[in-house]
Design an enzyme around this catalytic site. Structure first.
Site, mmCIF file in Angstrom:
data_model
loop_
_atom_site.group_PDB
_atom_site.id
_atom_site.type_symbol
_atom_site.label_atom_id
_atom_site.label_comp_id
_atom_site.label_asym_id
_atom_site.label_seq_id
_atom_site.Cartn_x
_atom_site.Cartn_y
_atom_site.Cartn_z
ATOM 1 N N TYR A 83 -10.688 6.463 -10.685
ATOM 2 C CA TYR A 83 -10.730 6.909 -9.203
ATOM 3 C C TYR A 83 -9.751 8.814 -9.017
ATOM 4 O O TYR A 83 -9.994 8.844 -8.025
ATOM 5 C CB TYR A 83 -8.763 6.371 -8.603
ATOM 6 C CG TYR A 83 -8.736 4.809 -8.543
ATOM 7 C CD1 TYR A 83 -10.090 3.935 -8.168
ATOM 8 C CD2 TYR A 83 -7.565 4.117 -8.963
ATOM 9 C CE1 TYR A 83 -9.817 2.162 -7.886
ATOM 10 C CE2 TYR A 83 -7.686 2.911 -9.586
ATOM 11 C CZ TYR A 83 -8.063 2.225 -8.968
ATOM 12 O OH TYR A 83 -8.392 1.009 -8.649
ATOM 13 N N CYS A 120 -15.057 5.696 -26.341
ATOM 14 C CA CYS A 120 -16.381 6.547 -26.922
ATOM 15 C C CYS A 120 -16.539 6.806 -25.826
ATOM 16 O O CYS A 120 -17.544 6.027 -25.442
ATOM 17 C CB CYS A 120 -16.669 5.583 -27.973
ATOM 18 S SG CYS A 120 -18.129 6.366 -28.270
ATOM 19 N N GLU A 121 -15.838 7.322 -24.975
ATOM 20 C CA GLU A 121 -16.477 8.318 -23.143
ATOM 21 C C GLU A 121 -15.994 9.263 -23.694
ATOM 22 O O GLU A 121 -14.809 9.500 -23.120
ATOM 23 C CB GLU A 121 -15.944 6.706 -22.731
ATOM 24 C CG GLU A 121 -16.157 6.685 -21.186
ATOM 25 C CD GLU A 121 -16.884 5.272 -21.085
ATOM 26 O OE1 GLU A 121 -17.911 5.179 -20.238
ATOM 27 O OE2 GLU A 121 -16.571 4.928 -21.699
ATOM 28 N N GLY A 130 0.727 -1.470 -0.143
ATOM 29 C CA GLY A 130 -0.024 0.184 -0.100
ATOM 30 C C GLY A 130 1.033 1.103 -0.076
ATOM 31 O O GLY A 130 0.130 2.486 0.385
ATOM 32 N N TYR A 134 -0.692 -1.550 -11.928
ATOM 33 C CA TYR A 134 -2.541 -1.100 -12.213
ATOM 34 C C TYR A 134 -3.023 -0.743 -13.362
ATOM 35 O O TYR A 134 -3.741 0.206 -13.906
ATOM 36 C CB TYR A 134 -3.618 -0.436 -10.770
ATOM 37 C CG TYR A 134 -2.496 -0.997 -9.704
ATOM 38 C CD1 TYR A 134 -3.031 -2.594 -9.339
ATOM 39 C CD2 TYR A 134 -1.589 -0.528 -8.160
ATOM 40 C CE1 TYR A 134 -2.209 -3.275 -8.147
ATOM 41 C CE2 TYR A 134 -1.619 -0.897 -7.908
ATOM 42 C CZ TYR A 134 -1.919 -2.325 -7.496
ATOM 43 O OH TYR A 134 -1.255 -2.912 -6.215
ATOM 44 N N PRO A 176 4.553 -4.771 -1.368
ATOM 45 C CA PRO A 176 4.656 -3.385 -1.868
ATOM 46 C C PRO A 176 4.043 -4.303 -3.218
ATOM 47 O O PRO A 176 5.296 -4.777 -3.863
ATOM 48 C CB PRO A 176 6.045 -3.096 -1.518
ATOM 49 C CG PRO A 176 6.684 -4.439 -1.517
ATOM 50 C CD PRO A 176 6.076 -5.195 -0.645
HETATM 51 C C1 LIG Z 1 -3.566 -7.886 0.124
HETATM 52 C C2 LIG Z 1 -2.733 -6.950 -0.460
HETATM 53 N N1 LIG Z 1 -1.694 -7.107 -0.409
HETATM 54 C C3 LIG Z 1 -0.759 -6.099 -1.482
HETATM 55 C C4 LIG Z 1 -1.532 -5.089 -2.414
HETATM 56 C C5 LIG Z 1 -0.500 -4.735 -2.907
HETATM 57 O O1 LIG Z 1 -0.771 -2.524 -2.907
HETATM 58 P P1 LIG Z 1 0.764 -1.493 -3.404
HETATM 59 O O2 LIG Z 1 0.655 -1.997 -5.042
HETATM 60 O O3 LIG Z 1 -0.838 -1.100 -2.919
HETATM 61 O O4 LIG Z 1 1.666 -1.612 -2.771
HETATM 62 C C6 LIG Z 1 -2.430 -4.745 -2.456
HETATM 63 C C7 LIG Z 1 -3.027 -3.970 -3.432
HETATM 64 O O5 LIG Z 1 -3.717 -2.930 -2.532
HETATM 65 C C8 LIG Z 1 -3.201 -5.960 -1.472
HETATM 66 O O6 LIG Z 1 -4.240 -6.087 -1.891
HETATM 67 N N1 LIG Z 2 -6.336 -0.272 -8.534
HETATM 68 C C1 LIG Z 2 -5.779 0.081 -7.627
HETATM 69 C C2 LIG Z 2 -4.921 -0.295 -6.497
HETATM 70 C C3 LIG Z 2 -5.944 -2.685 -5.320
HETATM 71 C C4 LIG Z 2 -4.606 -2.638 -5.508
HETATM 72 C C5 LIG Z 2 -5.043 -3.663 -4.686
HETATM 73 N N2 LIG Z 2 -5.695 -4.461 -3.214
HETATM 74 C C6 LIG Z 2 -5.143 1.360 -7.950
HETATM 75 O O1 LIG Z 2 -4.789 1.625 -9.222
HETATM 76 O O2 LIG Z 2 -4.793 2.315 -7.340
#
Ligand SMILES: Cc1ncc(COP(=O)(O)O)c(C=O)c1O
Ligand SMILES: N[C@@H](CCCC[NH3+])C(=O)O
Length: 461
Positions: A362, A389-390, A272, A419, A315
């Protein structure tokens, strides 16, 4: 996450943009916080990454393309491994995964977190040691679990009571962790916060589900409980969420030893960690994160009078996010006159929400630059949009680009490693762009561009 701020200042004839966006001193500069380590603007004005001129790269591989700076990726993976040297670091493959990346992760001494059967397939194909794989997911099916158990994955992060039953039915010996919900409101976009009570992941500590899951796993034949797992969300800068979560999870960990007489050997604090998408973001580096997180756990364990469990983290974004930029070609430029005399410059590129859904989903902010030349034109606020198309098909909500931006220019958007490809779609039958690794002046296609034959392959007529 920084989201686009409301409240526009419309000066006559000009757009002031969101309050944080300032005209850059040099519209051609690449801010080191936002770009991968080897990115630079060459003397002739073009942007190079990994010693490769993006104009040459696109001339060979076409546009748009994701460009992955291998040295940068490896350096960030190593930085996490070195800073968290007493931890196990699991790279979260959901951010981006292909077989080469899975191999790099293993070569750099990291483990791998997968959250689907598809990700497990890629990891196994890459030759990742199954014992170094953690398997996540809130709805793992019986066949998926059976495959993971039979493949010998090192740990399964259990997320429901039904999953425990399925694992018992499958039989065999399996190490598991229990994903718990710590009940904290992480400071991020609500769709990517995962530790508040009212969401689908994990077992709530507050309502007693986590305790019941612990007891159920302890009684289950063949399952070994390694410890508890907490992931509070994604793109988080403020350590207070981790602190509250660690305190609550360690209190539960302590209760397990007090009431069940079992010292759980491990604890996973999830991923995160936020990255910089614009100069507004101020991420911590891995060394700072390691110091902060270790201090939190050390303090809490001392207060509880318990030994520190072996820690792991997961991470994803903070490793791969800054290592990639997406390069597009400008197709059209429109000056749209708005009420009050302001004009917004819409720069349309040959990709969009199919290769980066994060802006639409987001309200994520990105930055960008012209990558094929240097410009002396004055900066003007532009909105970079895709070709879907949005109306919400926006790649970069607001950025200062030189006023002479024109069709044929290349636009490079940094920070698109996490992502973006992993959430890419075929909306409007777009073809997902390739991932091209660059290193020491050479290129390697890690994922090829999709073709129209790929689209038609699933169309059964
Ligand atoms: C269980 C879990 N671990 C790790 C991550 C990786 O998160 P981030 O890419 O924000 O480090 C996520 C995505 O949020 C997750 O759901
Ligand atoms: N997809 C999200 C993050 C989700 C992480 C997965 N649990 C993003 O782009 O920020």
């Amino acid at each position: 996450m920084t989201t686009h701020e409301a409240g526009w200042a419309h000066a006559a004839g000009a757009l002031a943009g969101p309050s944080w966006l300032r005209p850059p001193e040099d519209v051609n500069a690449l801010h080191p916080l936002l770009w991968s380590g080897t990115a630079r603007r060459a003397d002739d004005g073009g942007v190079e990454v990994g010693g490769v001129d993006l104009r040459d790269l696109l001339a060979e591989h076409n546009s748009p393309a994701y460009v992955l700076d291998e040295a940068d990726f490896r350096a960030r993976a190593r930085a996490f491994r070195d800073a968290f040297k007493d931890y196990d670091v699991f790279y979260a493959g959901k951010a981006f995964l292909c077989t080469s990346v899975a191999r790099w992760v293993q070569e750099e001494g990291l483990n791998l977190d997968v959250c689907s059967s598809g990700e497990l397939t890629v990891a196994l194909r890459a030759g990742v040691d199954p014992k170094r794989i953690g398997y996540h997911g809130n709805n793992k099916t019986y066949p998926e679990l059976r495959r993971a158990v039979h493949a010998g994955v090192g740990r399964i992060i259990v997320d429901s009571f039904q999953e425990i039953d399925r694992l018992v039915e499958i039989g065999g010996e399996q190490a598991v962790m229990i994903r718990v919900t710590a009940g904290v409101e992480a400071h991020t976009h609500e769709y990517i916060a995962t530790a508040h009570e009212d969401q689908k992941f994990g077992f709530s500590i507050t309502n007693g589900d986590a305790w019941q899951a612990i007891q159920k796993v302890q009684e289950a034949e063949g399952l070994t409980l390694l410890g508890l797992h907490s992931h509070i969300g994604s793109q988080i800068f403020d350590s207070s969420g981790f602190e509250v979560a660690a305190r609550r999870v360690l209190a539960l960990h302590h209760r397990v030893s007090e009431e069940l007489g079992v010292t759980l050997p491990e604890l996973d604090l999830g991923g995160g960690f936020g990255i910089a998408y614009t100069t507004q973001d101020d991420p911590s580096d891995p060394a700072q994160l390691a110091t902060e997180m270790s201090k939190i756990v050390e303090h809490e364990c001392r207060a509880l009078g318990i030994p520190e469990p072996h820690l792991s983290i997961e991470p994803g974004r903070a490793i791969v996010g800054p290592s990639v930029c997406t390069v597009y070609t400008v197709g059209t430029v429109k000056q749209v006159a708005l009420d009050g005399g302001a004009v917004r410059t819409y720069v349309s590129v040959d990709g969009g929400m199919s290769d980066n859904i994060r802006t639409a989903l987001y309200g994520a902010d990105y930055s960008c630059t012209i990558a094929n030349r240097r410009s002396e034109a004055p900066p003007t606020i532009a909105r970079v949009v895709g070709k879907h198309c949005e109306a919400g098909d926006i790649v970069v909500m607001d950025e200062f680009l030189p006023a002479d931006v024109q069709p044929g220019d290349l636009i490079a958007v940094p920070g698109t490693g996490a992502y973006c490809r992993s959430m890419a779609s075929n909306y409007n039958h777009a073809l997902r762009p390739p991932i091209i690794a660059v290193r020491d002046g050479g290129t390697q296609v890690l994922l090829r561009r999709e073709t129209e034959d790929d689209l038609l392959a699933t169309d059964m007529g």
